[in-house]
Design a protein around this motif. Structure first.
Motif, PDB file in Angstrom:
ATOM      1  N   ASP A  39      90.212 -41.950  19.941  1.00 53.63           N
ATOM      2  CA  ASP A  39      89.091 -41.794  18.775  1.00 53.63           C
ATOM      3  C   ASP A  39      90.056 -40.902  17.744  1.00 53.63           C
ATOM      4  N   LEU A  40      90.982 -41.611  17.164  1.00 57.61           N
ATOM      5  CA  LEU A  40      91.861 -40.905  16.067  1.00 57.61           C
ATOM      6  C   LEU A  40      91.141 -41.291  14.739  1.00 57.61           C
ATOM      7  N   ASN A  41      90.498 -42.687  14.541  1.00 58.19           N
ATOM      8  CA  ASN A  41      89.969 -43.058  13.406  1.00 58.19           C
ATOM      9  C   ASN A  41      88.791 -44.164  13.704  1.00 58.19           C
ATOM     10  N   VAL A  65     101.542 -41.719  15.079  1.00 60.04           N
ATOM     11  CA  VAL A  65     102.764 -42.109  14.687  1.00 60.04           C
ATOM     12  C   VAL A  65     103.438 -41.117  13.785  1.00 60.04           C
ATOM     13  N   GLY A  66     103.048 -39.762  13.747  1.00 59.71           N
ATOM     14  CA  GLY A  66     103.640 -38.902  12.942  1.00 59.71           C
ATOM     15  C   GLY A  66     103.130 -37.590  12.801  1.00 59.71           C
ATOM     16  N   TYR A  67     103.496 -36.574  12.474  1.00 59.28           N
ATOM     17  CA  TYR A  67     103.020 -35.180  12.618  1.00 59.28           C
ATOM     18  C   TYR A  67     103.631 -34.672  11.378  1.00 59.28           C
ATOM     19  N   MET A 105      97.658 -44.587  13.347  1.00 57.75           N
ATOM     20  CA  MET A 105      97.457 -46.040  13.246  1.00 57.75           C
ATOM     21  C   MET A 105      96.320 -46.537  14.100  1.00 57.75           C
ATOM     22  N   ALA A 106      95.471 -47.237  13.266  1.00 58.07           N
ATOM     23  CA  ALA A 106      94.065 -47.882  14.098  1.00 58.07           C
ATOM     24  C   ALA A 106      94.630 -49.385  14.472  1.00 58.07           C
TER      25      ALA A 106
END
Length: 332
Positions: free
Chosen positions: A132-134, A143-145, A155-156
């Motif tokens: 549930d990131l997006n 993919v990054g911070y 990334m979805a």
């Protein structure tokens, strides 16, 4: 004095697509967790054969159906049991963090541990799989911070990127913090992986793979529930809006079950017959998917026909499972 804050983004990550399957008119990968796992493995430098991945992780043999045919059933299973096993059988050690809605008192602890592991994975060049990131809520990739902005780059599986505040991880629509990180490579024994996979298929068919969930059926019982809910009068027309999604998933799964068994048969008659039976399941579900993908409203006769086909697919699957059992008995 505080030093500079760190950031890193993996720019060259691309979602893995099973182009060979699509070239043959098949659907390819459909489940968001498997798409993310394939992509993370690819970024880590592993060459993955799609049917092997779907089979070894067990997804090729699974089916979950909700009483109202709601879409969240595709991710309503025992994550703590199934996801680490899937990653381990894919050939890497799983590093898994999960904080359920019943452990909000430990939010800070889980978040800190997960964040440190996420940063370490990104620094190694490997995306992180998380829940549930997006939008819509499903599995996606970190993919990054950016420690200055305190955001993750995500990334979805619809192939778009968007930032996510650190504090929103596990706090969006479905408030479960679930993060899977690929650890070190594991040495796999192909025969043992095959045995574990086939035993998983049998266990799932009995509805005994992990804990059960209200209003859900899994394994062979899921076919019965699916067929019953497709019959006239069981659900209103508007409640069938995700019916094609069901058929898409399970048709894709069983295509990979056929391919996995076919490639691992190696002259074993029982597995060759099992592959043929799962091919029959896939072919029936191909027709179900085609019928449900038609934009015209279903007639009662069509709904009855689809329900009958779902039960026919179940009958073929029972036959396939019998051959799987026969094969396993010869190996004991």
């Amino acid at each position: 004095m505080q030093g500079p804050k760190r950031k890193r983004t993996l720019e060259n990550v691309s979602l893995v697509v099973d182009h060979d399957a699509k070239a043959c008119g098949e659907l390819g990968y459909c489940h968001s967790f498997v798409i993310c796992l394939a992509t993370a493995l690819d970024a880590a430098g592993y060459a993955i054969e799609p049917a092997w991945l779907m089979g070894a992780t067990g997804f090729a043999f699974r089916i979950w159906v909700h009483d109202r045919l709601l879409p969240h059933n595709m991710n309503t299973f025992d994550w703590n049991l199934i996801l680490p096993q899937a990653v381990a059988r894919a050939g890497v050690s799983p590093i898994y963090f999960q904080r359920g809605i019943d452990r909000l008192d430990r939010e800070a602890e889980f978040r800190e541990r997960a964040h440190d592991a996420i940063r370490h994975s990104i620094d190694r060049g490997i995306p992180v799989i998380a829940w549930d990131l997006n939008d819509p809520p499903m599995w996606g990739l970190i993919v990054g911070y950016n420690d200055h902005l305190e955001t993750y780059d995500t990334m979805a599986i619809m192939d778009y990127r968007m930032p996510l505040p650190y504090g929103a991880l596990g706090q969006r629509d479905v408030q479960i913090l679930s993060v899977m990180i690929l650890g070190n490579e594991r040495e796999l024994n192909e025969a043992e992986t095959l045995r574990q996979t086939l035993e998983t298929a049998l266990l799932h068919a009995e509805g005994k793979e992990g804990r059960s969930f209200a209003e859900m059926a899994s394994g062979l019982a899921a076919y019965d529930l699916w067929a019953e809910r497709m019959t006239p009068g069981a659900l209103a027309r508007h409640e069938l809006q995700f019916a094609a999604y069901y058929a898409e998933m399970f048709y894709s799964f069983r295509y990979y079950a056929r391919e996995y068994l076919r490639k691992h048969a190696l002259g074993a008659a029982a597995l060759e017959r099992a592959a043929h039976a799962y091919g029959d399941v896939a072919e029936v579900l191909r027709g179900v998917h085609a019928a449900l993908s038609d934009l015209c409203p279903l007639t009662d006769a069509q709904r009855i026909g689809i329900a009958d086909d779902i039960l026919l697919a179940k009958a073929h699957e029972i036959r396939g499972l019998q051959f799987v059992q026969e094969f396993l008995e010869t190996k004991r």
